[in-house]
Design an enzyme around this catalytic site. Structure first.
Site, PDB file in Angstrom:
ATOM      1  N   SER A 117     -10.912  -5.697   8.730  1.00 52.29           N
ATOM      2  CA  SER A 117     -12.104  -5.248   7.996  1.00 52.29           C
ATOM      3  C   SER A 117     -12.679  -6.459   7.298  1.00 52.29           C
ATOM      4  O   SER A 117     -11.917  -7.301   6.816  1.00 52.29           O
ATOM      5  CB  SER A 117     -11.749  -4.249   6.905  1.00 52.29           C
ATOM      6  OG  SER A 117     -11.533  -2.999   7.445  1.00 52.29           O
ATOM      7  N   ARG A 153       1.529   2.841  12.945  1.00 48.01           N
ATOM      8  CA  ARG A 153       0.720   1.637  12.697  1.00 48.01           C
ATOM      9  C   ARG A 153       0.456   1.357  11.218  1.00 48.01           C
ATOM     10  O   ARG A 153      -0.401   0.546  10.876  1.00 48.01           O
ATOM     11  CB  ARG A 153      -0.586   1.698  13.494  1.00 48.01           C
ATOM     12  CG  ARG A 153      -1.470   2.844  13.135  1.00 48.01           C
ATOM     13  CD  ARG A 153      -2.571   3.057  14.168  1.00 48.01           C
ATOM     14  NE  ARG A 153      -3.148   4.364  13.950  1.00 48.01           N
ATOM     15  CZ  ARG A 153      -4.159   4.596  13.134  1.00 48.01           C
ATOM     16  NH1 ARG A 153      -4.738   3.609  12.503  1.00 48.01           N
ATOM     17  NH2 ARG A 153      -4.618   5.816  12.962  1.00 48.01           N
ATOM     18  N   HIS A 154       1.175   2.045  10.337  1.00 53.43           N
ATOM     19  CA  HIS A 154       1.064   1.763   8.896  1.00 53.43           C
ATOM     20  C   HIS A 154       2.397   1.322   8.320  1.00 53.43           C
ATOM     21  O   HIS A 154       3.439   1.888   8.644  1.00 53.43           O
ATOM     22  CB  HIS A 154       0.601   3.006   8.128  1.00 53.43           C
ATOM     23  CG  HIS A 154      -0.833   3.327   8.346  1.00 53.43           C
ATOM     24  ND1 HIS A 154      -1.238   4.202   9.321  1.00 53.43           N
ATOM     25  CD2 HIS A 154      -1.956   2.873   7.736  1.00 53.43           C
ATOM     26  CE1 HIS A 154      -2.563   4.282   9.293  1.00 53.43           C
ATOM     27  NE2 HIS A 154      -3.023   3.482   8.356  1.00 53.43           N
ATOM     28  N   GLU A 202       0.649   4.008   1.161  1.00 52.65           N
ATOM     29  CA  GLU A 202       0.077   4.893   2.183  1.00 52.65           C
ATOM     30  C   GLU A 202       0.851   6.205   2.191  1.00 52.65           C
ATOM     31  O   GLU A 202       2.068   6.196   2.240  1.00 52.65           O
ATOM     32  CB  GLU A 202       0.221   4.275   3.582  1.00 52.65           C
ATOM     33  CG  GLU A 202      -0.431   2.935   3.771  1.00 52.65           C
ATOM     34  CD  GLU A 202      -1.902   3.054   4.098  1.00 52.65           C
ATOM     35  OE1 GLU A 202      -2.399   4.193   4.207  1.00 52.65           O
ATOM     36  OE2 GLU A 202      -2.538   1.987   4.211  1.00 52.65           O
ATOM     37  N   ARG A 246      -0.209  -5.701  12.908  1.00 55.45           N
ATOM     38  CA  ARG A 246      -1.019  -5.018  13.933  1.00 55.45           C
ATOM     39  C   ARG A 246      -1.427  -5.991  15.023  1.00 55.45           C
ATOM     40  O   ARG A 246      -1.532  -5.620  16.190  1.00 55.45           O
ATOM     41  CB  ARG A 246      -2.260  -4.402  13.289  1.00 55.45           C
ATOM     42  CG  ARG A 246      -1.904  -3.188  12.472  1.00 55.45           C
ATOM     43  CD  ARG A 246      -3.154  -2.449  12.100  1.00 55.45           C
ATOM     44  NE  ARG A 246      -2.817  -1.303  11.276  1.00 55.45           N
ATOM     45  CZ  ARG A 246      -3.696  -0.412  10.875  1.00 55.45           C
ATOM     46  NH1 ARG A 246      -4.961  -0.544  11.202  1.00 55.45           N
ATOM     47  NH2 ARG A 246      -3.313   0.604  10.137  1.00 55.45           N
ATOM     48  N   ARG A 266       0.837  -1.205   0.000  1.00 57.45           N
ATOM     49  CA  ARG A 266       0.000   0.000   0.000  1.00 57.45           C
ATOM     50  C   ARG A 266       0.868   1.250   0.000  1.00 57.45           C
ATOM     51  O   ARG A 266       1.705   1.418   0.886  1.00 57.45           O
ATOM     52  CB  ARG A 266      -0.908   0.004   1.215  1.00 57.45           C
ATOM     53  CG  ARG A 266      -1.750  -1.256   1.239  1.00 57.45           C
ATOM     54  CD  ARG A 266      -3.029  -1.068   1.948  1.00 57.45           C
ATOM     55  NE  ARG A 266      -3.808  -2.291   1.795  1.00 57.45           N
ATOM     56  CZ  ARG A 266      -4.996  -2.501   2.312  1.00 57.45           C
ATOM     57  NH1 ARG A 266      -5.563  -1.550   3.015  1.00 57.45           N
ATOM     58  NH2 ARG A 266      -5.634  -3.630   2.106  1.00 57.45           N
ATOM     59  N   GLU A 320      -7.630  -0.365  14.641  1.00 57.04           N
ATOM     60  CA  GLU A 320      -8.370  -1.344  13.835  1.00 57.04           C
ATOM     61  C   GLU A 320      -7.461  -2.529  13.499  1.00 57.04           C
ATOM     62  O   GLU A 320      -6.310  -2.348  13.122  1.00 57.04           O
ATOM     63  CB  GLU A 320      -8.821  -0.668  12.538  1.00 57.04           C
ATOM     64  CG  GLU A 320      -9.532  -1.589  11.579  1.00 57.04           C
ATOM     65  CD  GLU A 320      -9.570  -1.027  10.163  1.00 57.04           C
ATOM     66  OE1 GLU A 320      -9.957   0.140   9.976  1.00 57.04           O
ATOM     67  OE2 GLU A 320      -9.211  -1.769   9.237  1.00 57.04           O
TER      68      GLU A 320
HETATM   69  P1  AMO Z   1      -8.432  -3.207   4.852  1.00 59.85           P
HETATM   70  O1  AMO Z   1      -7.946  -2.278   3.809  1.00 59.85           O
HETATM   71  O2  AMO Z   1      -9.179  -2.612   5.991  1.00 59.85           O
HETATM   72  O3  AMO Z   1      -9.397  -4.321   4.213  1.00 59.85           O
HETATM   73  O4  AMO Z   1      -7.212  -4.054   5.417  1.00 59.85           O
HETATM   74  C1  AMO Z   1      -7.425  -5.114   6.339  1.00 59.85           C
HETATM   75  C2  AMO Z   1      -6.484  -4.983   7.527  1.00 59.85           C
HETATM   76  O5  AMO Z   1      -5.130  -5.008   7.082  1.00 59.85           O
HETATM   77  C3  AMO Z   1      -4.333  -4.190   7.920  1.00 59.85           C
HETATM   78  N1  AMO Z   1      -3.680  -3.152   7.106  1.00 59.85           N
HETATM   79  C4  AMO Z   1      -2.465  -2.630   7.341  1.00 59.85           C
HETATM   80  N2  AMO Z   1      -1.546  -2.879   8.292  1.00 59.85           N
HETATM   81  C5  AMO Z   1      -0.413  -2.193   8.258  1.00 59.85           C
HETATM   82  N3  AMO Z   1      -0.117  -1.252   7.334  1.00 59.85           N
HETATM   83  C6  AMO Z   1      -1.003  -0.957   6.351  1.00 59.85           C
HETATM   84  N4  AMO Z   1      -0.698  -0.039   5.437  1.00 59.85           N
HETATM   85  C7  AMO Z   1      -2.249  -1.658   6.327  1.00 59.85           C
HETATM   86  N5  AMO Z   1      -3.328  -1.622   5.528  1.00 59.85           N
HETATM   87  C8  AMO Z   1      -4.183  -2.532   6.014  1.00 59.85           C
HETATM   88  C9  AMO Z   1      -5.266  -3.584   8.958  1.00 59.85           C
HETATM   89  C10 AMO Z   1      -6.621  -3.685   8.292  1.00 59.85           C
HETATM   90  O6  AMO Z   1      -7.655  -3.750   9.249  1.00 59.85           O
HETATM   91  N6  AMO Z   1     -10.034  -6.467   1.352  1.00 59.85           N
HETATM   92  C11 AMO Z   1     -10.289  -5.956   2.679  1.00 59.85           C
HETATM   93  C12 AMO Z   1     -10.485  -7.066   3.688  1.00 59.85           C
HETATM   94  C13 AMO Z   1     -11.754  -7.883   3.465  1.00 59.85           C
HETATM   95  O7  AMO Z   1     -12.834  -7.302   3.344  1.00 59.85           O
HETATM   96  O8  AMO Z   1     -11.644  -9.111   3.431  1.00 59.85           O
HETATM   97  C14 AMO Z   1      -9.123  -5.069   3.103  1.00 59.85           C
HETATM   98  O9  AMO Z   1      -8.045  -5.108   2.561  1.00 59.85           O
HETATM   99  O10 AMO Z   1      -5.188  -4.394  10.134  1.00 59.85           O
END
Ligand code: AMO
Ligand code: ATP
Length: 434
Positions: A360, A219-220, A213, A408, A211, A357
């Site tokens: 999701s 936390r990212h 980001e 996380r 990602r 979080e």
């Molecule tokens: P989402 O985008 O909320 O959902 O991602 C799911 C979980 O992945 C973790 N996460 C991350 N952890 C660290 N750094 C990041 N940049 C990052 N991005 C996401 C989080 C988040 O809650 N396709 C949907 C899931 C689904 O519906 O099955 C999805 O990707 O803990």
């Protein structure tokens, strides 16, 4: 190395060869000790200067800290030694001498900044408490796999180089694929759904997500480990049950199998497996409770995404893991199904730890026509996703799933301040190597 004995297995009466790193040399005058460290622990090597061969003493005590040595000798009981035994060496070999100028002190006596630690991960991981994080991470993933198998899931591996994104266009890393535009995958979302629609029915994947980001936060990550689930004939409630089961199984395995690691992290007293079911609050209840805390400058209204301070206030209020369900359809992606009796409300859910979080998920839109409409509403071109949408014409069962952030999970279980501590070689805005 042939016939090498781990330090933890050296028993009084044995003749052993132990090999590892020079943790410390303590010179008390007539007697001196080399503390040798390997993956299982430490052992004391005793040098009696006046009674032992001069070359042997010189080699053993002249070696720099963190050099790799191999020591052969007899193991004896010694109550004053840190582990109750010591080795009287018959031979000492310096296998690999270390530069005496170390960029980082693995004995942990000098604190290092996280960036120094990450630049020198090999040295950093020689610290017991850092090794403990990754031993626990490994045990967590083992337990998660086992629990998914108990939930009748098949482990899958899906492509990481893809033609289209699913979780929002700005977060995609573009790459060139034989002259064509491609991307690093943000989520196995579409692939796991395609397999849940096959006879395999219930799948999980533990793999990297990428990602781009924009923000640099504790936390990212730009490359994270996603723990994904997808199950045919499941609804959002079933998916929440699976998420709860997976998280709880992880905590239980750590409590049962990682006693020494928890102790190395100073967590043996405070570590607790979450008890009972995680409460499930609707989005509407969540914003009401956040507003009632009075922690936010501005009251939230229906349709707002939850700001970080809001999540924190609610986390403090609930005091443990909890789900937020029934999110407004508008802030959930196209693949999440809306409630049949209220199109404004989605089946999407999040699993929250009081700090952040974790998950999701939701029930998926499996009806071809509604799916195409969803793409259009989100401003996406359904033609670009035809490889995915066409499979919804050939018998797609209702299905649901979730994505759980692996780092996380480690971070919240162990109370780590920074998500980078839960990854060996994190990728962030500033860091592309090592
Ligand atoms: P989402 O985008 O909320 O959902 O991602 C799911 C979980 O992945 C973790 N996460 C991350 N952890 C660290 N750094 C990041 N940049 C990052 N991005 C996401 C989080 C988040 O809650 N396709 C949907 C899931 C689904 O519906 O099955 C999805 O990707 O803990
Ligand atoms: P020598 O043994 O030649 O007399 P010394 O006088 O330096 O040498 P000791 O008086 O035996 O050694 O011990 C010095 C310190 O080292 C003491 O504090 C003692 O408790 C400690 N010590 C001695 N032997 C051991 C051992 N095998 N393991 C741990 N500590 C030890």
């Amino acid at each position: 190395m042939q016939d090498r004995t781990y330090t933890a297995d050296a028993e009084p009466g044995d003749d052993v060869t132990v090999a590892g790193w020079v943790h410390e040399i303590r010179d008390l005058g007539g007697i001196a000790f080399l503390i040798l460290r390997d993956t299982t622990g430490k052992i004391q090597i005793k040098f009696e200067k006046d009674e032992m061969d001069e070359d042997l003493v010189e080699t053993g005590l002249g070696v720099s800290r963190e050099s790799v040595v191999s020591v052969s000798g007899a193991v004896e009981e010694e109550p004053r030694a840190p582990t109750g035994v010591e080795v009287t060496p018959a031979s000492v070999e310096v296998v690999s001498a270390a530069d005496p100028e170390l960029p980082l002190d693995p004995s942990g006596k000098v604190d290092a900044e996280i960036s120094t630690r990450l630049d020198n991960r090999t040295l950093d991981l020689r610290k017991e408490e850092v090794q403990a994080v990754f031993e626990i991470r490994a045990e967590l993933l083992r337990a998660v796999r086992e629990q998914f198998r108990e939930f009748r899931c098949t482990e899958i591996t899906t492509p990481k180089i893809v033609a289209t994104g699913t979780e929002g266009g700005t977060e995609l890393f573009p790459i060139t694929y034989f002259g064509e535009e491609a991307f690093m995958n943000q989520s196995p979302q579409l692939f796991k759904q395609l397999i849940a629609g096959s006879n395999v029915e219930r799948v999980f994947e533990i793999g990297p997500i990428f990602r781009a980001e924009e923000h640099n936060t504790p936390r990212h990550l730009n490359e994270a480990t996603s723990i994904d689930f997808e199950g045919a004939f499941c609804d959002e409630h079933d998916a929440m049950d699976v998420a709860e089961g997976i998280v709880t199984a992880g905590y239980e395995a750590i409590a049962e199998n990682c006693e020494a690691e928890l102790e190395a992290l100073g967590l043996e007293e405070e570590f607790e497996v979450p008890e009972g079911e995680f409460p499930r609050l609707s989005y509407e209840e969540a914003i009401e409770r956040i507003n009632a805390t009075g922690e936010l400058d501005e009251q939230l209204v229906w349709g707002d995404d939850l700001p970080t301070e809001g999540e924190k206030a609610l986390g403090d209020d609930v005091g443990g893991h909890y789900f937020i369900t029934d999110w407004p359809s508008e802030i959930k992606p196209f693949y999440i199904q809306d409630h049949d009796d209220d199109e404004q409300l989605s089946t999407g859910f999040d699993l929250m730890h009081p700090r952040m979080e974790l998950v999701s998920g939701g029930k998926r839109e499996h009806r071809h026509e509604n799916l195409i409409e969803g793409f259009e509403q989100q401003g996406l071109d359904p033609d670009q996703f035809e490889y995915y949408t066409k499979m919804f014409k050939y018998g797609m069962p209702p299905h649901a799933g979730f994505g759980l952030g692996g780092e996380r999970l480690v971070m919240t279980i162990l109370g780590l301040e920074n998500i980078r501590e839960a990854v060996l070689f994190p990728r962030d805005r500033q860091r592309l190597s090592p």
